[in-house]
Design an enzyme around this catalytic site. Sequence first.
Site, PDB file in Angstrom:
ATOM      1  N   HIS A 264      -7.140   0.340   6.156  1.00 49.51           N
ATOM      2  CA  HIS A 264      -6.720  -1.039   6.401  1.00 49.51           C
ATOM      3  C   HIS A 264      -6.697  -1.382   7.893  1.00 49.51           C
ATOM      4  O   HIS A 264      -7.094  -2.493   8.282  1.00 49.51           O
ATOM      5  CB  HIS A 264      -5.343  -1.286   5.781  1.00 49.51           C
TER       6      HIS A 264
ATOM      7  N   SER B 276       0.812  -1.220   0.000  1.00 49.44           N
ATOM      8  CA  SER B 276       0.000   0.000   0.000  1.00 49.44           C
ATOM      9  C   SER B 276       0.846   1.270   0.000  1.00 49.44           C
ATOM     10  O   SER B 276       1.940   1.301   0.594  1.00 49.44           O
ATOM     11  CB  SER B 276      -0.902   0.022   1.240  1.00 49.44           C
TER      12      SER B 276
END
Length: 425
Positions: free
Chosen positions: A365, A282
């Site tokens: 997340h 990410s």
Amino acid sequence: MAIVDSWASARAAKQVLTLAHKLLSERGQANSLGLAHDVAGRMAALTPEAWPTVFDRLAADFNPDPAAVLRAAQAYADAPGTETLRALTEASEPPRQELFRRLNRSPGGTATLVRMRRRLLDGLKSHPDWRMVDADLHHLLSSWFNPGFLEMRQVDWNSPAQLLEQIIHHEAVHAIDGWEDLRRRLLPDRRLFAFFHPQLPSEPLIFVEVALLPEMPASIAPLIEKRAEPMPPASYKTAVFYSISNCEPGLRGVSLGNFLIKRVAEHLRRELPRLKLFCTLSPIPGFAAWLQAVRALDDLSHLKRAQRDRAMEALDRVRHHTPAALATPGALEDEALQDDLRRLAAVYLIGQTPLPGGDPVARFHLDNGARLERLNIGGDRSPKGLRQSHGLMVNYLYDLDRIEEHHEAFIQGDIATSRAVAGLL
């Protein structure tokens, strides 16, 4: 000509609002459906100039009657019970919500309301009174787009061309460079899954891209290299979520992505039992901006005194470099600088994420139940990656058996973190 256009826009807005009031007054379902279809069609044809008038009137003219709400509230306070609570609920619900429900029943009504909210959000900052309209739309769309109503589909090279074009257009993290690039991302060691709604069957709402690899990756370039050879199925040990993109701005704030990732992970675990690891690679889109803006670390209460001192020393050293210099590939070759950046990234992700201004990807997340697992120097050497995060990327680990535990911890302000990342503080 401009005067004529302005007059036409005002007239169209007035017609929509007149019909909206009429729609709310209709009692017969058959008439109501026909009128709702007419209103939705006229809304779809409104020019951008007409919408502010519509939103202004929706905010001003479709509110609950304060006197009726007060009477119902007093009745419930005097005699709490099913009937008085029902009366209070009915009195306090804005008529806008019933208007939107009736519009939603018409063919194409759902799409009309989603696009209406997209326009509303574009002007919300300069029209704060529209927030009450947005609150009603958000409330209803959150119910209508509940993940229980959504269908998850795998998108592959045999999917309709129109759908594939939408995937290329909406990819927001790692741009897809044409059909050859897309084809590589749909080969067997790459998967792409999307959510669809029954009322919008050909329009993806959100999609996630997955790479099937032998191990957790540290760099994005090999994952999106369009000439890379596919991995053999026997090597699939790790599923990597490397991109997630929302396709519909009108659904901003409606939770979709967290449910999609979990559903994809469960699907892959059933399909490929040999998969042992589910993780992300990410970006950290807010890191560079935070580095330039932060002046002190006193509000990061999770840091001990020694950790705060080390972080401030690192921050002072980093600020000897200009933002432009930090965003160049040459900065990746300075090991001391990279050590400081990695320490500060750990401070930012662990300490700032629960606070206002925290990194949006980290918040997504971690709130989704992932664990902050690893920081990767030079993970994204693209101009965008260097500019946003000085090349750093993050692996978030999805331990499917501990997702709820990690989510609950995050709600309490405690971030699940690996020893490796915690040791950087």
